[in-house]
Design a protein around this motif. Structure first.
Motif, PDB file in Angstrom:
ATOM      1  N   ARG A  72       0.841  -1.204   0.000  1.00 34.98           N
ATOM      2  CA  ARG A  72       0.000   0.000   0.000  1.00 34.98           C
ATOM      3  C   ARG A  72       0.873   1.250   0.000  1.00 34.98           C
ATOM      4  O   ARG A  72       0.635   2.193  -0.737  1.00 34.98           O
ATOM      5  N   GLU A  73       1.873   1.262   0.877  1.00 35.45           N
ATOM      6  CA  GLU A  73       2.859   2.337   0.906  1.00 35.45           C
ATOM      7  C   GLU A  73       4.231   1.708   0.672  1.00 35.45           C
ATOM      8  O   GLU A  73       4.564   0.708   1.299  1.00 35.45           O
ATOM      9  N   ILE A  74       5.002   2.301  -0.219  1.00 35.00           N
ATOM     10  CA  ILE A  74       6.322   1.781  -0.568  1.00 35.00           C
ATOM     11  C   ILE A  74       7.371   2.616   0.162  1.00 35.00           C
ATOM     12  O   ILE A  74       7.524   3.803  -0.122  1.00 35.00           O
ATOM     13  N   PRO A  75       8.094   2.022   1.115  1.00 40.78           N
ATOM     14  CA  PRO A  75       9.108   2.782   1.844  1.00 40.78           C
ATOM     15  C   PRO A  75      10.252   3.227   0.922  1.00 40.78           C
ATOM     16  O   PRO A  75      10.753   2.436   0.121  1.00 40.78           O
ATOM     17  N   ARG A  76      10.636   4.477   1.042  1.00 41.77           N
ATOM     18  CA  ARG A  76      11.730   5.016   0.222  1.00 41.77           C
ATOM     19  C   ARG A  76      13.004   4.203   0.386  1.00 41.77           C
ATOM     20  O   ARG A  76      13.710   3.940  -0.575  1.00 41.77           O
ATOM     21  N   GLY A  77      13.315   3.816   1.618  1.00 42.07           N
ATOM     22  CA  GLY A  77      14.529   3.045   1.868  1.00 42.07           C
ATOM     23  C   GLY A  77      14.556   1.739   1.103  1.00 42.07           C
ATOM     24  O   GLY A  77      15.601   1.310   0.617  1.00 42.07           O
ATOM     25  N   ALA A  78      13.402   1.104   0.992  1.00 39.47           N
ATOM     26  CA  ALA A  78      13.321  -0.151   0.246  1.00 39.47           C
ATOM     27  C   ALA A  78      13.568   0.090  -1.244  1.00 39.47           C
ATOM     28  O   ALA A  78      14.228  -0.712  -1.906  1.00 39.47           O
ATOM     29  N   VAL A  79      13.055   1.200  -1.755  1.00 37.96           N
ATOM     30  CA  VAL A  79      13.301   1.532  -3.162  1.00 37.96           C
ATOM     31  C   VAL A  79      14.787   1.806  -3.380  1.00 37.96           C
ATOM     32  O   VAL A  79      15.369   1.372  -4.371  1.00 37.96           O
ATOM     33  N   TRP A  80      15.408   2.513  -2.448  1.00 37.91           N
ATOM     34  CA  TRP A  80      16.845   2.763  -2.572  1.00 37.91           C
ATOM     35  C   TRP A  80      17.626   1.456  -2.518  1.00 37.91           C
ATOM     36  O   TRP A  80      18.675   1.331  -3.153  1.00 37.91           O
ATOM     37  N   SER A  81      17.118   0.457  -1.798  1.00 40.19           N
ATOM     38  CA  SER A  81      17.750  -0.869  -1.795  1.00 40.19           C
ATOM     39  C   SER A  81      17.673  -1.499  -3.177  1.00 40.19           C
ATOM     40  O   SER A  81      18.647  -2.092  -3.655  1.00 40.19           O
ATOM     41  N   VAL A  82      16.523  -1.388  -3.818  1.00 40.76           N
ATOM     42  CA  VAL A  82      16.359  -1.900  -5.188  1.00 40.76           C
ATOM     43  C   VAL A  82      17.334  -1.194  -6.120  1.00 40.76           C
ATOM     44  O   VAL A  82      18.007  -1.829  -6.944  1.00 40.76           O
ATOM     45  N   ILE A  83      17.420   0.115  -5.991  1.00 45.54           N
ATOM     46  CA  ILE A  83      18.336   0.899  -6.829  1.00 45.54           C
ATOM     47  C   ILE A  83      19.777   0.437  -6.595  1.00 45.54           C
ATOM     48  O   ILE A  83      20.538   0.250  -7.551  1.00 45.54           O
ATOM     49  N   ALA A  84      20.158   0.239  -5.342  1.00 50.08           N
ATOM     50  CA  ALA A  84      21.521  -0.195  -5.023  1.00 50.08           C
ATOM     51  C   ALA A  84      21.821  -1.576  -5.608  1.00 50.08           C
ATOM     52  O   ALA A  84      22.907  -1.804  -6.155  1.00 50.08           O
ATOM     53  N   ILE A  85      20.857  -2.487  -5.513  1.00 47.99           N
ATOM     54  CA  ILE A  85      21.053  -3.831  -6.069  1.00 47.99           C
ATOM     55  C   ILE A  85      21.170  -3.751  -7.590  1.00 47.99           C
ATOM     56  O   ILE A  85      22.019  -4.416  -8.195  1.00 47.99           O
ATOM     57  N   ASN A  86      20.324  -2.942  -8.210  1.00 49.58           N
ATOM     58  CA  ASN A  86      20.427  -2.760  -9.660  1.00 49.58           C
ATOM     59  C   ASN A  86      21.772  -2.156 -10.046  1.00 49.58           C
ATOM     60  O   ASN A  86      22.383  -2.563 -11.044  1.00 49.58           O
ATOM     61  N   LEU A  87      22.250  -1.198  -9.272  1.00 50.38           N
ATOM     62  CA  LEU A  87      23.546  -0.589  -9.542  1.00 50.38           C
ATOM     63  C   LEU A  87      24.662  -1.619  -9.407  1.00 50.38           C
ATOM     64  O   LEU A  87      25.592  -1.657 -10.228  1.00 50.38           O
ATOM     65  N   LEU A  88      24.569  -2.465  -8.416  1.00 53.47           N
ATOM     66  CA  LEU A  88      25.555  -3.536  -8.249  1.00 53.47           C
ATOM     67  C   LEU A  88      25.548  -4.463  -9.469  1.00 53.47           C
ATOM     68  O   LEU A  88      26.610  -4.886  -9.940  1.00 53.47           O
ATOM     69  N   TRP A  89      24.367  -4.765  -9.995  1.00 58.53           N
ATOM     70  CA  TRP A  89      24.255  -5.600 -11.200  1.00 58.53           C
ATOM     71  C   TRP A  89      24.991  -4.932 -12.371  1.00 58.53           C
ATOM     72  O   TRP A  89      25.726  -5.595 -13.109  1.00 58.53           O
TER      73      TRP A  89
END
Length: 136
Positions: free
Chosen positions: A70-87
């Protein structure tokens, strides 16, 4: 520009996360299922392709779960971004480290998927930067 695709649309980030799920999920399944066929074309080791595909599956599950909240925490999105950057970093490292010598098609494949992930990173940063502490 279509309002549904506009970065100012309230569901922009959610849609970008779902796009990540679809593209990454398709890549993961393709790498796992097609590794024996891709290996001679890309000249990349089959265990590398299968392993990369297998790593994507839990990531896809997490991003899907996140996109459905329902609500997407910003920190979790930044985790996705960090994992994508690592890829992206690992993909480039694969090409420059010299541990594998992929074919021209293999290099193109790695660079293409790296570019797609970099584009997703840009869209995710755009989406998260336009939202509050939690994305509704």
């Amino acid at each position: 520009m279509n309002q549904l695709l506009s970065p100012t649309h309230p569901h922009f980030l959610r849609r970008v996360l779902l796009l990540d799920v679809v593209l990454t999920g398709a890549t993961g399944v393709m790498l796992i299922a097609s590794a024996p066929m891709l290996t001679p074309l890309l000249v990349l080791p089959e265990p590398l392709l299968r392993g990369a595909g297998a790593l994507l599956i839990p990531f896809v599950a997490f991003v899907f779960w996140l996109s459905r909240r329902r609500e997407i925490p910003r920190g979790a999105v930044w985790s996705v971004i960090a994992i994508n950057l690592l890829w992206v970093i690992e993909s480039v490292w694969l090409l420059v480290a010299g541990n594998v010598q992929p074919s021209t098609l293999g290099i193109a494949f790695v660079l293409f998927q790296t570019g797609v992930v970099a584009l997703l990173i840009g869209l995710q940063i755009l989406g998260v930067s336009r939202q509050g502490p939690a994305i509704a």
